[in-house]
Design a protein around this motif. Structure first.
Motif, PDB file in Angstrom:
ATOM      1  N   THR A  43      26.481  40.041  13.305  1.00  0.00           N
ATOM      2  CA  THR A  43      25.164  39.655  13.813  1.00  0.00           C
ATOM      3  C   THR A  43      25.280  38.540  14.842  1.00  0.00           C
ATOM      4  N   LEU A  44      26.073  37.527  14.534  1.00  0.00           N
ATOM      5  CA  LEU A  44      26.247  36.411  15.468  1.00  0.00           C
ATOM      6  C   LEU A  44      26.902  36.880  16.762  1.00  0.00           C
ATOM      7  N   MET A  45      27.881  37.770  16.648  1.00  0.00           N
ATOM      8  CA  MET A  45      28.526  38.279  17.859  1.00  0.00           C
ATOM      9  C   MET A  45      27.562  39.124  18.686  1.00  0.00           C
ATOM     10  N   ALA A  46      26.666  39.845  18.004  1.00  0.00           N
ATOM     11  CA  ALA A  46      25.695  40.687  18.709  1.00  0.00           C
ATOM     12  C   ALA A  46      24.689  39.858  19.503  1.00  0.00           C
ATOM     13  N   VAL A  47      24.390  38.656  19.023  1.00  0.00           N
ATOM     14  CA  VAL A  47      23.436  37.795  19.737  1.00  0.00           C
ATOM     15  C   VAL A  47      23.917  37.551  21.162  1.00  0.00           C
ATOM     16  N   TRP A  48      25.202  37.182  21.312  1.00  0.00           N
ATOM     17  CA  TRP A  48      25.723  36.946  22.663  1.00  0.00           C
ATOM     18  C   TRP A  48      25.707  38.223  23.490  1.00  0.00           C
ATOM     19  N   MET A  49      26.117  39.341  22.896  1.00  0.00           N
ATOM     20  CA  MET A  49      26.139  40.605  23.637  1.00  0.00           C
ATOM     21  C   MET A  49      24.749  40.958  24.170  1.00  0.00           C
ATOM     22  N   ILE A  50      23.749  40.793  23.318  1.00  0.00           N
ATOM     23  CA  ILE A  50      22.381  41.130  23.720  1.00  0.00           C
ATOM     24  C   ILE A  50      21.887  40.203  24.828  1.00  0.00           C
ATOM     25  N   LEU A  51      22.069  38.900  24.642  1.00  0.00           N
ATOM     26  CA  LEU A  51      21.616  37.942  25.655  1.00  0.00           C
ATOM     27  C   LEU A  51      22.348  38.150  26.973  1.00  0.00           C
ATOM     28  N   HIS A  52      23.653  38.412  26.911  1.00  0.00           N
ATOM     29  CA  HIS A  52      24.437  38.598  28.126  1.00  0.00           C
ATOM     30  C   HIS A  52      24.047  39.889  28.838  1.00  0.00           C
ATOM     31  N   THR A  53      23.714  40.914  28.075  1.00  0.00           N
ATOM     32  CA  THR A  53      23.287  42.172  28.672  1.00  0.00           C
ATOM     33  C   THR A  53      21.938  42.018  29.364  1.00  0.00           C
ATOM     34  N   ILE A  54      21.038  41.268  28.750  1.00  0.00           N
ATOM     35  CA  ILE A  54      19.745  40.974  29.381  1.00  0.00           C
ATOM     36  C   ILE A  54      19.964  40.180  30.666  1.00  0.00           C
ATOM     37  N   GLY A  55      20.838  39.161  30.590  1.00  0.00           N
ATOM     38  CA  GLY A  55      21.138  38.359  31.774  1.00  0.00           C
ATOM     39  C   GLY A  55      21.761  39.190  32.882  1.00  0.00           C
ATOM     40  N   GLY A  56      22.574  40.164  32.515  1.00  0.00           N
ATOM     41  CA  GLY A  56      23.180  41.024  33.517  1.00  0.00           C
ATOM     42  C   GLY A  56      22.164  41.904  34.218  1.00  0.00           C
ATOM     43  N   HIS A  57      21.135  42.319  33.502  1.00  0.00           N
ATOM     44  CA  HIS A  57      20.101  43.176  34.103  1.00  0.00           C
ATOM     45  C   HIS A  57      19.258  42.406  35.122  1.00  0.00           C
ATOM     46  N   TYR A  58      18.806  41.221  34.722  1.00  0.00           N
ATOM     47  CA  TYR A  58      17.905  40.453  35.591  1.00  0.00           C
ATOM     48  C   TYR A  58      18.623  39.468  36.507  1.00  0.00           C
ATOM     49  N   THR A  59      19.866  39.124  36.215  1.00  0.00           N
ATOM     50  CA  THR A  59      20.629  37.939  36.623  1.00  0.00           C
ATOM     51  C   THR A  59      20.069  36.779  35.802  1.00  0.00           C
ATOM     52  N   PHE A  60      20.944  35.911  35.342  1.00  0.00           N
ATOM     53  CA  PHE A  60      20.542  34.883  34.380  1.00  0.00           C
ATOM     54  C   PHE A  60      19.448  33.955  34.913  1.00  0.00           C
ATOM     55  N   ALA A  61      19.509  33.653  36.190  1.00  0.00           N
ATOM     56  CA  ALA A  61      18.525  32.723  36.752  1.00  0.00           C
ATOM     57  C   ALA A  61      17.133  33.339  36.837  1.00  0.00           C
ATOM     58  N   ASN A  62      17.059  34.668  36.744  1.00  0.00           N
ATOM     59  CA  ASN A  62      15.771  35.342  36.945  1.00  0.00           C
ATOM     60  C   ASN A  62      15.270  36.096  35.722  1.00  0.00           C
ATOM     61  N   VAL A  63      15.862  35.855  34.559  1.00  0.00           N
ATOM     62  CA  VAL A  63      15.352  36.464  33.333  1.00  0.00           C
ATOM     63  C   VAL A  63      13.936  35.942  33.074  1.00  0.00           C
ATOM     64  N   PRO A  64      12.995  36.816  32.728  1.00  0.00           N
ATOM     65  CA  PRO A  64      11.627  36.339  32.432  1.00  0.00           C
ATOM     66  C   PRO A  64      11.635  35.393  31.233  1.00  0.00           C
ATOM     67  N   PHE A  65      11.686  34.123  31.515  1.00  0.00           N
ATOM     68  CA  PHE A  65      11.807  33.100  30.481  1.00  0.00           C
ATOM     69  C   PHE A  65      10.819  31.978  30.748  1.00  0.00           C
ATOM     70  N   ASP A  66       9.768  32.316  31.516  1.00  0.00           N
ATOM     71  CA  ASP A  66       8.817  31.295  31.956  1.00  0.00           C
ATOM     72  C   ASP A  66       8.073  30.652  30.796  1.00  0.00           C
ATOM     73  N   PHE A  67       7.850  31.412  29.718  1.00  0.00           N
ATOM     74  CA  PHE A  67       7.085  30.854  28.597  1.00  0.00           C
ATOM     75  C   PHE A  67       7.812  29.673  27.975  1.00  0.00           C
ATOM     76  N   VAL A  68       9.146  29.709  27.964  1.00  0.00           N
ATOM     77  CA  VAL A  68       9.923  28.580  27.450  1.00  0.00           C
ATOM     78  C   VAL A  68       9.989  27.465  28.493  1.00  0.00           C
ATOM     79  N   THR A  69      10.223  27.864  29.739  1.00  0.00           N
ATOM     80  CA  THR A  69      10.303  26.882  30.828  1.00  0.00           C
ATOM     81  C   THR A  69       9.006  26.079  30.940  1.00  0.00           C
ATOM     82  N   ASP A  70       7.882  26.784  30.890  1.00  0.00           N
ATOM     83  CA  ASP A  70       6.581  26.113  31.014  1.00  0.00           C
ATOM     84  C   ASP A  70       6.245  25.292  29.771  1.00  0.00           C
TER      85      ASP A  70
END
Length: 207
Positions: free
Chosen positions: A65-92
């Motif tokens: 499970t812990l290893m899957a967390v990184w895989m999932i987050l990294h795969t999401i980052g690869g799709h959007y590029t990390f700087a552009n992942v829709p993460f505004d709700f946390v940023t704001d």
């Protein structure tokens, strides 16, 4: 799920299947295909290694499970590029000046200290103190190595692809902060390992 599959294997198989579905969906029309390849190759390498070694060594469900967390987050980052992942709700919400999704991804890299410690412990390759120190230092070395790879790729690729892969977002201390996030993730994972191991030892009846 096939009832013939032993129950002890259902969780890791189900987790792997779920991840592959997510990976396939996020492989469709990524923001930048060259960055997507650069981000996904390490993930596919880790996934392939875990699949290949599964018959010989099965990690705990928590480790997978812990290893899957990184895989999932990294795969999401690869799709959007990390700087552009829709993460505004946390940023704001926290009033950040940059997208910190990449920090979360780096923190999750530290989770791999858990399976390292688990492997060393179950194989009885080192005493507890060495297990914890080696697991922590292994993640710290990996973190430093990955920052060097990011630098090389950015220098070789150049242009927008290099900038997006580097993901510094104008922060001159980005590499140092990323390595700190990796280290903190490793410390967190080792605390979890310590707690779960102690609980397991307490629940094991004396011989």
């Amino acid at each position: 799920m096939d009832d013939s599959l032993p129950s002890s294997h259902r969780f890791p198989f189900g987790l792997a299947g779920t991840y592959l579905i997510l990976w396939a969906v996020l492989a469709i029309n990524p923001v930048m295909r060259d960055v997507w390849w650069a981000e996904n190759l390490p993930v596919l390498g880790v996934f392939g290694l875990l699949a290949a070694t599964y018959p010989k060594f099965r990690f705990s469900n928590l480790a997978y499970t812990l290893m899957a967390v990184w895989m999932i987050l990294h795969t999401i980052g690869g799709h959007y590029t990390f700087a552009n992942v829709p993460f505004d709700f946390v940023t704001d919400f926290f009033g950040f000046e940059r997208n910190h999704f990449d920090r979360l991804g780096h923190f999750s890299i530290g989770f791999y200290a858990f399976p390292i410690a688990e492997f060393l412990t179950r194989k009885k390759l080192a005493k507890p103190a060495v297990v914890y120190l080696f697991s922590l230092f292994a993640i710290m070395a990996l973190a430093a190595g990955y920052e060097i790879i990011e630098w090389w790729y950015a220098a070789l690729a150049g242009g927008e692809a290099g900038i997006e892969f580097l993901g510094s977002q104008g922060d001159i201390w980005d590499a140092q902060k990323d390595m700190l996030a990796d280290t903190l993730g490793a410390v967190t994972a080792l605390l979890i390992f310590r707690f779960t191991k102690r609980k397991s030892d307490e629940d094991t009846p004396p011989a």
